[in-house]
Design a protein around this motif. Structure first.
Motif, PDB file in Angstrom:
ATOM      1  N   TRP A  88       0.820  -1.204   0.000  1.00  0.00           N
ATOM      2  CA  TRP A  88       0.000   0.000   0.000  1.00  0.00           C
ATOM      3  C   TRP A  88       0.856   1.257   0.000  1.00  0.00           C
ATOM      4  O   TRP A  88       0.499   2.266  -0.649  1.00  0.00           O
ATOM      5  N   LEU A  89       1.963   1.227   0.711  1.00  0.00           N
ATOM      6  CA  LEU A  89       2.835   2.403   0.767  1.00  0.00           C
ATOM      7  C   LEU A  89       3.361   2.751  -0.616  1.00  0.00           C
ATOM      8  O   LEU A  89       3.311   3.922  -1.045  1.00  0.00           O
ATOM      9  N   ILE A  90       3.879   1.755  -1.338  1.00  0.00           N
ATOM     10  CA  ILE A  90       4.390   1.983  -2.690  1.00  0.00           C
ATOM     11  C   ILE A  90       3.247   2.377  -3.622  1.00  0.00           C
ATOM     12  O   ILE A  90       3.395   3.270  -4.474  1.00  0.00           O
ATOM     13  N   HIS A  91       2.107   1.736  -3.474  1.00  0.00           N
ATOM     14  CA  HIS A  91       0.932   2.024  -4.292  1.00  0.00           C
ATOM     15  C   HIS A  91       0.512   3.492  -4.162  1.00  0.00           C
ATOM     16  O   HIS A  91       0.338   4.197  -5.167  1.00  0.00           O
ATOM     17  N   VAL A  92       0.358   3.952  -2.935  1.00  0.00           N
ATOM     18  CA  VAL A  92      -0.080   5.332  -2.694  1.00  0.00           C
ATOM     19  C   VAL A  92       1.005   6.315  -3.136  1.00  0.00           C
ATOM     20  O   VAL A  92       0.711   7.342  -3.768  1.00  0.00           O
ATOM     21  N   ALA A  93       2.265   6.018  -2.833  1.00  0.00           N
ATOM     22  CA  ALA A  93       3.360   6.915  -3.195  1.00  0.00           C
ATOM     23  C   ALA A  93       3.460   7.066  -4.710  1.00  0.00           C
ATOM     24  O   ALA A  93       3.635   8.186  -5.231  1.00  0.00           O
ATOM     25  N   ALA A  94       3.347   5.945  -5.446  1.00  0.00           N
ATOM     26  CA  ALA A  94       3.414   6.008  -6.911  1.00  0.00           C
ATOM     27  C   ALA A  94       2.234   6.785  -7.472  1.00  0.00           C
ATOM     28  O   ALA A  94       2.389   7.573  -8.425  1.00  0.00           O
ATOM     29  N   THR A  95       1.043   6.582  -6.896  1.00  0.00           N
ATOM     30  CA  THR A  95      -0.145   7.296  -7.360  1.00  0.00           C
ATOM     31  C   THR A  95       0.023   8.804  -7.206  1.00  0.00           C
ATOM     32  O   THR A  95      -0.214   9.575  -8.140  1.00  0.00           O
ATOM     33  N   VAL A  96       0.434   9.223  -6.010  1.00  0.00           N
ATOM     34  CA  VAL A  96       0.600  10.657  -5.733  1.00  0.00           C
ATOM     35  C   VAL A  96       1.707  11.253  -6.595  1.00  0.00           C
ATOM     36  O   VAL A  96       1.576  12.369  -7.129  1.00  0.00           O
TER      37      VAL A  96
END
Length: 459
Positions: A368-376
């Protein structure tokens, strides 16, 4: 679901364990290295519809400007050339699909050039999709204030906060695009992509109809109606269509067309979806889809050019604001395009984020951390580009001359030469080599002229 660089999604059915019904033995398709059989069930017509959804995107808004930069005959020649080469490059991809059993553009790059090839395709897809998202958000920035003002009285919309397109863009991105894009799955939005094609048809109809609502020479300014316009002192030459034009602006024409016809990342999944999937049958789907898209592009570009002539805006809808304020048809088509854009941006974001995470982390488990960071991160870059890029033609020009030309021309030809190992005298060998050469020459020349034009403008 498959999503192309122009931001359209296609859905394909669950895989079937049965083979072709036409009796053709074909190589089983691979997905991420795992063997699977071809899907069945999509009719010829629905596959054509899916492909047209994949083809038609924001590029349609820039084609009238491309015609104003090349002339009617010059534009037609270039449009025929690019659309024909797009169909031929898909022919090569389909042959590679049957030869290798791979249905992923990235995996074809890996088969042809090992890991560097897979990385190159991944980077190209990221840049292409970031460019597509930037063009869509640019449309939101330029069209949303006019769309809101169209539903209000002139006194209400004068000097209102929503006239600032950049502020509206930030609000819409944070409140709508980001929540949708951050979801791990967003499949339900794919169904809305089928509306995109009807919106494009409606856009074309409005462009044709409004050709006779704006006089030529073009009005200099206006108040509230055509009768109140003050006509400029333009000569009749401004109302004479030109057949051939060659200028620095012409460098944007082929990249814009390449951007508009790019659907290659969606072709192989659509092939998997096709009922009785054979290369010949899918090539017919390609020819019909590209042919119909060609007609829609040509009609909208022609009548957009014949409305504004040399004064065509790089984003066509902007040209109607001064001459047809609060026109019902223009307002509704603007609203339709904005809805399509708003729902498409999260869909384009998904393959871009997937490619970024794949390039940086490989096949590691979901985080989730990588997912959210990549999205932002991706949306932040796209938002900055949309806010600070002054002209949408710059997006079409730069992306079209680099990643679009690679995905449309260079990669299909190069991969075919590396994987098929056809002998030199064969037609496809010469064709594939020509695609690579044409893509490289077109990309380098167009990109160089665009950069040179920027330098001249800044000076």
């Amino acid at each position: 679901m498959s999503i192309n660089g122009n931001g359209n999604a296609e859905f394909y059915s669950h895989q079937s364990d049965t083979g072709d019904t036409e009796g053709n033995d074909t190589t089983p398709l691979l997905s991420n290295g795992v063997q699977r059989s071809r899907a069945r069930g999509a009719s010829f017509a629905s596959s054509v519809f899916n492909l047209m959804n994949a083809i038609m995107g924001s590029g349609i808004l820039g084609l009238a400007y491309a015609m104003a930069s090349t002339g009617i005959v010059g534009f037609c020649i270039l449009l025929i050339l690019v659309s024909s080469l797009a169909a031929y490059s898909i022919h090569l991809l389909l042959k590679l699909c049957d030869l290798t059993g791979i249905n992923s553009y990235e995996e074809l790059g890996g088969r042809a050039l090992q890991k560097p090839g897979k990385v190159l395709v991944g980077i190209a897809i990221v840049i292409q999709n970031v460019g597509a998202m930037s063009s869509y958000l640019f449309i939101l920035k330029s069209e949303l204030p006019s769309a809101i003002a169209g539903f209000l009285s002139p006194d209400q919309s004068r000097e209102a906060w929503f006239e600032d397109g950049r502020l509206l863009l930030i609000i819409v991105t944070l409140c709508v695009v980001l929540p949708l894009a951050i979801l791990p799955k967003i499949g339900f939005l794919g169904y809305t992509s089928s509306l995109a094609f009807f919106f494009m048809l409606y856009f074309t109809i409005v462009v044709v109809v409004k050709k006779w609502s704006i006089p030529c020479p073009l009005p200099k300014n206006s108040t509230t109606s055509l009768g109140a316009y003050q006509v400029s002192n333009s000569s009749d030459l401004e109302c004479t269509p030109r057949l051939f034009i060659l200028s620095s602006r012409s460098a944007y024409a082929i990249p814009t067309m390449a951007f508009s016809f790019l659907c290659h990342t969606a072709v192989l999944p659509i092939y998997c979806e096709l009922d009785r999937p054979t290369k010949t049958r899918m090539q017919k789907v390609t020819n019909v889809g590209i042919g119909l898209s060609f007609l829609v592009y040509l009609v909208s570009a022609l009548f957009g050019y014949l409305t504004f002539y040399a004064h065509v805006e790089s984003e066509l809808l902007l040209g109607y604001d001064a001459y047809l304020p609060r026109d019902v048809m223009v307002t509704t088509v603007r609203l339709a395009i904005l809805i399509s854009v708003l729902l498409t941006v999260p869909l384009i974001h998904f393959p871009a984020r997937k490619a970024v995470i794949l390039l940086l982390r490989g096949d590691r488990p979901f985080s989730w951390l990588i997912h959210v960071a990549a999205t932002v991160l991706i949306l932040g870059v796209v938002l900055l580009l949309a806010i600070f890029v002054p002209d949408i033609r710059n997006v079409f020009g730069v992306v079209g001359s680099t990643t679009s030309s690679c995905l449309l021309f260079v990669f299909p030809g190069l991969f075919y030469l590396k994987i098929s190992r056809q002998p030199f005298p064969s037609f496809d060998f010469i064709g594939a080599l020509s695609l690579v050469v044409f893509g490289l020459i077109m990309g380098v020349i167009s990109f160089s002229i665009i950069i040179f034009t920027w330098i001249q403008s800044s000076e």
